[in-house]
Each structure stands twice: as structure tokens, then as C-alpha cells.
Design a protein around this motif. Sequence first.
Motif, PDB file in Angstrom:
ATOM      1  N   ALA A 162     -16.443  47.144  38.581  1.00 56.15           N
ATOM      2  CA  ALA A 162     -15.347  47.889  39.205  1.00 56.15           C
ATOM      3  C   ALA A 162     -14.298  48.194  38.154  1.00 56.15           C
ATOM      4  O   ALA A 162     -14.015  47.365  37.279  1.00 56.15           O
ATOM      5  N   LEU A 163     -13.735  49.383  38.224  1.00 59.53           N
ATOM      6  CA  LEU A 163     -12.724  49.829  37.262  1.00 59.53           C
ATOM      7  C   LEU A 163     -11.367  49.842  37.950  1.00 59.53           C
ATOM      8  O   LEU A 163     -11.192  50.472  39.002  1.00 59.53           O
ATOM      9  N   THR A 164     -10.391  49.136  37.377  1.00 63.66           N
ATOM     10  CA  THR A 164      -9.062  49.052  37.973  1.00 63.66           C
ATOM     11  C   THR A 164      -7.995  49.386  36.937  1.00 63.66           C
ATOM     12  O   THR A 164      -8.194  49.197  35.738  1.00 63.66           O
ATOM     13  N   PHE A 165      -6.853  49.866  37.439  1.00 60.88           N
ATOM     14  CA  PHE A 165      -5.730  50.237  36.574  1.00 60.88           C
ATOM     15  C   PHE A 165      -4.461  49.569  37.101  1.00 60.88           C
ATOM     16  O   PHE A 165      -4.179  49.634  38.292  1.00 60.88           O
ATOM     17  N   ASN A 166      -3.684  48.961  36.205  1.00 61.91           N
ATOM     18  CA  ASN A 166      -2.438  48.283  36.559  1.00 61.91           C
ATOM     19  C   ASN A 166      -1.213  49.116  36.232  1.00 61.91           C
ATOM     20  O   ASN A 166      -1.217  49.892  35.272  1.00 61.91           O
ATOM     21  N   ALA A 188     -12.126  54.506  41.369  1.00 65.46           N
ATOM     22  CA  ALA A 188     -11.421  53.365  40.779  1.00 65.46           C
ATOM     23  C   ALA A 188     -10.404  52.818  41.768  1.00 65.46           C
ATOM     24  O   ALA A 188     -10.187  53.378  42.845  1.00 65.46           O
ATOM     25  N   THR A 189      -9.782  51.709  41.388  1.00 64.24           N
ATOM     26  CA  THR A 189      -8.726  51.100  42.193  1.00 64.24           C
ATOM     27  C   THR A 189      -7.462  51.019  41.344  1.00 64.24           C
ATOM     28  O   THR A 189      -7.489  50.480  40.243  1.00 64.24           O
ATOM     29  N   LEU A 277      -7.923  39.287  40.544  1.00 63.56           N
ATOM     30  CA  LEU A 277      -7.516  39.469  39.155  1.00 63.56           C
ATOM     31  C   LEU A 277      -8.552  40.332  38.438  1.00 63.56           C
ATOM     32  O   LEU A 277      -9.000  41.329  38.955  1.00 63.56           O
ATOM     33  N   TRP A 278      -8.935  39.967  37.235  1.00 62.83           N
ATOM     34  CA  TRP A 278      -9.969  40.701  36.519  1.00 62.83           C
ATOM     35  C   TRP A 278     -10.731  39.705  35.677  1.00 62.83           C
ATOM     36  O   TRP A 278     -10.328  38.559  35.532  1.00 62.83           O
ATOM     37  N   THR A 279     -11.875  40.117  35.133  1.00 60.72           N
ATOM     38  CA  THR A 279     -12.808  39.154  34.542  1.00 60.72           C
ATOM     39  C   THR A 279     -12.725  39.058  33.026  1.00 60.72           C
ATOM     40  O   THR A 279     -13.394  38.216  32.442  1.00 60.72           O
ATOM     41  N   HIS A 280     -11.921  39.873  32.379  1.00 61.81           N
ATOM     42  CA  HIS A 280     -11.822  39.806  30.914  1.00 61.81           C
ATOM     43  C   HIS A 280     -10.382  39.496  30.518  1.00 61.81           C
ATOM     44  O   HIS A 280      -9.743  40.226  29.766  1.00 61.81           O
ATOM     45  N   ARG A 304     -20.691  41.948  32.773  1.00 65.42           N
ATOM     46  CA  ARG A 304     -21.953  41.629  33.445  1.00 65.42           C
ATOM     47  C   ARG A 304     -21.868  42.125  34.877  1.00 65.42           C
ATOM     48  O   ARG A 304     -20.831  42.638  35.302  1.00 65.42           O
ATOM     49  N   ASP A 305     -22.947  41.985  35.621  1.00 63.80           N
ATOM     50  CA  ASP A 305     -22.938  42.417  37.017  1.00 63.80           C
ATOM     51  C   ASP A 305     -21.818  41.700  37.768  1.00 63.80           C
ATOM     52  O   ASP A 305     -21.714  40.477  37.734  1.00 63.80           O
ATOM     53  N   GLY A 306     -20.952  42.463  38.424  1.00 58.94           N
ATOM     54  CA  GLY A 306     -19.851  41.882  39.175  1.00 58.94           C
ATOM     55  C   GLY A 306     -18.536  41.847  38.426  1.00 58.94           C
ATOM     56  O   GLY A 306     -17.532  41.387  38.975  1.00 58.94           O
ATOM     57  N   SER A 307     -18.486  42.337  37.187  1.00 63.54           N
ATOM     58  CA  SER A 307     -17.243  42.304  36.421  1.00 63.54           C
ATOM     59  C   SER A 307     -16.205  43.261  37.012  1.00 63.54           C
ATOM     60  O   SER A 307     -16.532  44.347  37.492  1.00 63.54           O
ATOM     61  N   VAL A 308     -14.952  42.820  36.973  1.00 64.25           N
ATOM     62  CA  VAL A 308     -13.819  43.654  37.378  1.00 64.25           C
ATOM     63  C   VAL A 308     -13.042  43.993  36.103  1.00 64.25           C
ATOM     64  O   VAL A 308     -12.465  43.116  35.470  1.00 64.25           O
ATOM     65  N   LEU A 309     -13.070  45.265  35.721  1.00 62.17           N
ATOM     66  CA  LEU A 309     -12.439  45.701  34.486  1.00 62.17           C
ATOM     67  C   LEU A 309     -11.021  46.193  34.768  1.00 62.17           C
ATOM     68  O   LEU A 309     -10.758  46.809  35.800  1.00 62.17           O
ATOM     69  N   MET A 310     -10.098  45.927  33.848  1.00 62.59           N
ATOM     70  CA  MET A 310      -8.707  46.324  34.029  1.00 62.59           C
ATOM     71  C   MET A 310      -8.177  47.006  32.788  1.00 62.59           C
ATOM     72  O   MET A 310      -8.364  46.530  31.670  1.00 62.59           O
ATOM     73  N   LEU A 311      -7.514  48.143  32.991  1.00 62.98           N
ATOM     74  CA  LEU A 311      -6.736  48.805  31.954  1.00 62.98           C
ATOM     75  C   LEU A 311      -5.336  49.033  32.509  1.00 62.98           C
ATOM     76  O   LEU A 311      -5.141  49.090  33.719  1.00 62.98           O
TER      77      LEU A 311
END
Length: 356
Positions: A162-166, A188-189, A277-280, A304-311
Amino acid sequence: MIQSRVFVTCALVLLLGLIEVEATASPLVRRGSRGAEVTAIQTTLKDLGYHPGPIDGVFGPLTERAVKALQKDHGLLVDGLVGSNTRLALQGSPSVTPPDMYTVQAGDTLVSIAKKYGLNPIQLARNNSIRSEILYIGQALTLRPPPVKEAFMEPPPSKRVALTFNDGPFPGSTPRILDILKEREIKATFFIVGSLLEAQPGLGARIIKEGHEMGNHSYRHRSFSELDPAEVWEEMRLAQRVIDSYQSGPRYFRPPYAHVSNMVRSAAREVGVQIVLWTHLGIKDYPEPRDLENWVNILIADSRDGSVLMLHDGPTFAYRVLPLLLDRLEAQGFSVVSLSTLLGSWDLTSPPTSGQ
């Protein structure tokens, strides 16, 4: 002869409260943590024969993998977080290796059984599908956690992120991000700041119109560590009120600076939002990295499968790196899905573990 049943009570609600208090008194060390304690953890892991990577005081993927291996060997919850039980394991305790099964005796509780074998009591309850507050004498409990399959042992059945933006929306950067997502047909979210959304209603309308989701990132983006419970609740409530005027769901919340505490959890329950939150956590995009390609390579290697990415939405880095990131994700076989799609299979009603 009729054998009488003796009930052994274990108050799970009280148990959860005790564990949260312990976590507050002994802060967790996790991916992204830095400092002398991380250096000490890495040194001990290396001395015990694990492989935490360089002894540099930075809790990265290799250190997390070494912690998980230690937790697995000691029968602890395998989550890569260093809490009280994992600290005991690093010190050489618990020395008792749990058997496969345990038969409940008079006077036993989940807490006492877990303490005896150095296990996480919540995980022990989940491993045995215990949902009531009663144990029975003679009841057989599985003590060993199910085996953990490392990602490199076999390919995962799917690779979704999933791609998320803060921090947005921003009039300069958010439209450019939306243009790229629209061209790529990616959803995205956006974890928005309520006051900024009120100032940019047109951007809020576009986010929803183009099929994206909004998450709550507080009303003014204040540090929750400096606020009292009433102020934390108000920050969540005001932002959610703005978001609810655009969408009926989902109701996700991401605290500023990833500050999660018992106070924040309590306020989230009252407002009716799910903390995500996010995974990285250890791979940052702010301040902006100088080398876009290197940053993407590190992020992809950690995904990996299920990662939540944040920029972060505001800096120019987000829309400059986004096309490269999406290209690399596709090349590595990842599909980008909405956060609600990714979390749809998660049991969001279960209480969060304190981590060990």
C-alpha cells in the motif's frame, strides 16, 4: 467417579493493562531506533552467535532479523521488537526451553504459565484460541509458537503493498502526485492534516473523486508527546470531522512523528479510528535523500507482501521519486493496492500486542 472441575481464572483485560504498563516503563527498541542501547543489543546478539549486521547503533533490517531469530529460539513472540522479555533473553534468560505442550495445574494462570517458560501471555492465549477468562485443570496448552517462515525460504503467494502519503494536502506537490497516480491507475491513501485540508477543499475533493482514501494525521500536526489526553483527543476528533465530510470510511489514524502510547491508543478508541503506521520506519524520505535511485533500492529491498509504504506529501522529493519507485515495484512483481484492500484481511478488532 465424577472428577470435579476446578476453574482457574485469568483476567485477560487486566493482563492487557499490565502489559501496556510494562511497555511504557520499558520502552520498545525497534526498526529505526538508534543509540547506545541499539549498539549494546547488536553486540550481545553477535556474542550469542546471531548476525545483527554492523555494530553501528542503527536498528536496521539485519538487526531485526537477528532479534527475530533470538525470539524464535527462546519461544517468544517473533515480532522483531526488543521489550522486556527479549531483554531477558539477551541477558541469558529465560533458561527454560518450553516443551511442546503443558497441562494446566491448580493455581495456574496464563500469566504464570507464560512467565514460567518466558512466553508472551497474549500470544499464548492466541496460539490456543483462548477467548474466555477461564482455564481448566487438565487443559492441554500448546507452548511452542508456530514456525516462522522466512521470506527467502519460499516465495510469498502474492506481493501487495500500500502506498501512503503524510502531511498534506499541499497546493504545490499534491496535484503532481495525483497526476502521476492517475496516469499509472494507482490508488493511494493520503494521511492528511485537518487544518490543511480545510484550507485546500478542492484538493480533498479531487483525492476522493479519483478513488483515493484519506487517513487522519491530526488537525495541526502537533507532537503528541507534548500534549495532554484531552488535547490528543481533540486533535484526532477535529481532523476526523473534516475527513468525514469527504468520505464515509475507512477511519485510519497515523499519529505525527509515529508517536504511539497508551494515551494515543485510548483516544483512538474513543474517536473510533484504527492506528496504522508504516513498515519501513528506518528508511526516511525527510530530509530529502540526495540519491533517488539508492533510496528506492533500499526501500524495495525492505519491502515484502503486506508492506505499507510512506512518503511525505510536501517535499519535492515525493513526486520526483514516485515514477521511479512505481517502476521498480512493478519490475519486482509488486502490485500497489489501497490501504483498505491491504488491511481487509487483517483482524483489526484484536488488541495490539505490546511487543517483546
